[in-house]
Structures are given as structure tokens and as C-alpha cells.
Design a protein around this motif. Structure first.
Motif, PDB file in Angstrom:
ATOM      1  N   TYR A  55       0.835  -1.201   0.000  1.00 20.66           N
ATOM      2  CA  TYR A  55       0.000   0.000   0.000  1.00 20.66           C
ATOM      3  C   TYR A  55       0.875   1.258   0.000  1.00 20.66           C
ATOM      4  N   LEU A  56       1.915   1.269   0.821  1.00 16.38           N
ATOM      5  CA  LEU A  56       2.792   2.436   0.871  1.00 16.38           C
ATOM      6  C   LEU A  56       3.600   2.593  -0.411  1.00 16.38           C
ATOM      7  N   MET A  57       4.027   1.491  -1.018  1.00 15.76           N
ATOM      8  CA  MET A  57       4.817   1.593  -2.246  1.00 15.76           C
ATOM      9  C   MET A  57       3.984   2.058  -3.438  1.00 15.76           C
ATOM     10  N   LEU A  58       2.670   1.915  -3.380  1.00 17.09           N
ATOM     11  CA  LEU A  58       1.809   2.374  -4.470  1.00 17.09           C
ATOM     12  C   LEU A  58       1.474   3.861  -4.353  1.00 17.09           C
ATOM     13  N   SER A  59       1.986   4.526  -3.346  1.00 15.34           N
ATOM     14  CA  SER A  59       1.732   5.940  -3.137  1.00 15.34           C
ATOM     15  C   SER A  59       2.531   6.782  -4.136  1.00 15.34           C
TER      16      SER A  59
ATOM     17  N   ILE B  78       8.611   9.632   0.127  1.00 13.15           N
ATOM     18  CA  ILE B  78       8.892   9.150   1.482  1.00 13.15           C
ATOM     19  C   ILE B  78       8.047   7.927   1.801  1.00 13.15           C
ATOM     20  N   ARG B  79       6.796   7.922   1.388  1.00  6.59           N
ATOM     21  CA  ARG B  79       5.947   6.748   1.611  1.00  6.59           C
ATOM     22  C   ARG B  79       6.474   5.540   0.852  1.00  6.59           C
ATOM     23  N   ILE B  80       6.960   5.764  -0.345  1.00  7.58           N
ATOM     24  CA  ILE B  80       7.535   4.668  -1.126  1.00  7.58           C
ATOM     25  C   ILE B  80       8.754   4.093  -0.408  1.00  7.58           C
ATOM     26  N   LEU B  81       9.611   4.969   0.133  1.00  5.78           N
ATOM     27  CA  LEU B  81      10.795   4.503   0.847  1.00  5.78           C
ATOM     28  C   LEU B  81      10.428   3.743   2.112  1.00  5.78           C
TER      29      LEU B  81
ATOM     30  N   ALA C  40       5.690  11.740  -7.286  1.00  7.86           N
ATOM     31  CA  ALA C  40       6.256  11.027  -8.436  1.00  7.86           C
ATOM     32  C   ALA C  40       5.674  11.518  -9.764  1.00  7.86           C
ATOM     33  N   ASN C  41       4.397  11.884  -9.783  1.00  5.48           N
ATOM     34  CA  ASN C  41       3.800  12.374 -11.029  1.00  5.48           C
ATOM     35  C   ASN C  41       4.332  13.751 -11.407  1.00  5.48           C
ATOM     36  N   GLU C  42       4.582  14.596 -10.408  1.00  7.45           N
ATOM     37  CA  GLU C  42       5.117  15.932 -10.699  1.00  7.45           C
ATOM     38  C   GLU C  42       6.588  15.875 -11.093  1.00  7.45           C
TER      39      GLU C  42
END
Length: 125
Positions: free
Chosen positions: A18-22, A26-29, A107-109
């Protein structure tokens, strides 16, 4: 006891995915770090959970007398902890440098952001 650990490992894997799909870096890490801990717990559980039974072979036999904990997964986990910590530190520095350069942690920006630093001339011959 292994069934409880299996459920716990499933919850930890779900939280890490769930966090890696953010979109925030920082949430991905944190998701990557939690995923490493879930894998370590999975390896530890696969090595059999035995309490108060050290993996010591008596002098009179060639194999352990009863069911014992497997020391190999424990050694693998100690190595994996060191590697995952260094990997997390590298990714944290990389994310911080990316934030400094692009000014965003989304990540999108990041795909459309331009570097804040000085424009460098293209390398050519």
C-alpha cells in the motif's frame, strides 16, 4: 504460533505494498523498508520457531536429538538487516537530492518538473 506469524506477515506485506503504491517518495521509501522487514520475518518463521531449544548437537550423536531452531535463517537475516539498512540510507539520500533538485516529492510531478539548478551546456565534442 506460526499461523499467527503468517497472518502478521500478510498484514505487513499488505501495508508495505500500500505504501509503495503511493505517489509521495517518502511513503515509497517507508514501504520498501517495511517490505524488507516482512521478508526477514518470513525467512525467520520459515526457519521454524522453537523456544528454548538451541541448535546444539550433543557429542554422542551426529544430528540434533529433537526439533531445534534452524541457525541458517537467523544468519541470513542478520546479513539482510545490514544490507537493507544501507539500501534504505542510499535511497533516502537519493530522494533528498531529488527533492532538492526538482522541488517536489510527488512522483507524477517529477516527470514534468525541471531542475532548479543552473542550466548546464550539453556535453559534446
Amino acid at each position: 504460533m506460526e499461523a499467527g506469524f503468517a497472518v502478521l506477515i500478510g498484514f505487513i506485506f499488505a501495508a508495505s505494498i500500500y505504501l509503495m503504491l503511493s505517489r509521495q517518495l517518502i511513503r515509497i521509501l517507508l514501504g520498501i523498508s517495511i517490505l524488507g522487514n516482512a521478508v526477514n520475518l518470513l525467512i525467520f518463521t520459515a526457519g521454524r520457531l522453537e523456544r528454548e531449544v538451541p541448535p546444539v548437537i550433543p557429542d554422542s550423536s551426529l544430528v540434533p536429538v529433537g526439533a531445534t531452531a534452524n541457525p541458517l535463517p537467523q544468519a541470513l537475516i542478520l546479513t539482510a538487516i545490514v544490507i537493507s539498512f544501507s539500501f534504505f540510507a542510499f535511497l533516502l539520500v537519493l530522494a533528498f537530492r531529488t527533492y532538492q533538485e526538482l522541488g517536489t516529492d510527488d512522483a507524477n510531478e517529477m516527470r514534468v518538473a525541471e531542475p532548479k539548478g543552473e542550466a548546464r551546456p550539453p556535453m559534446g565534442y
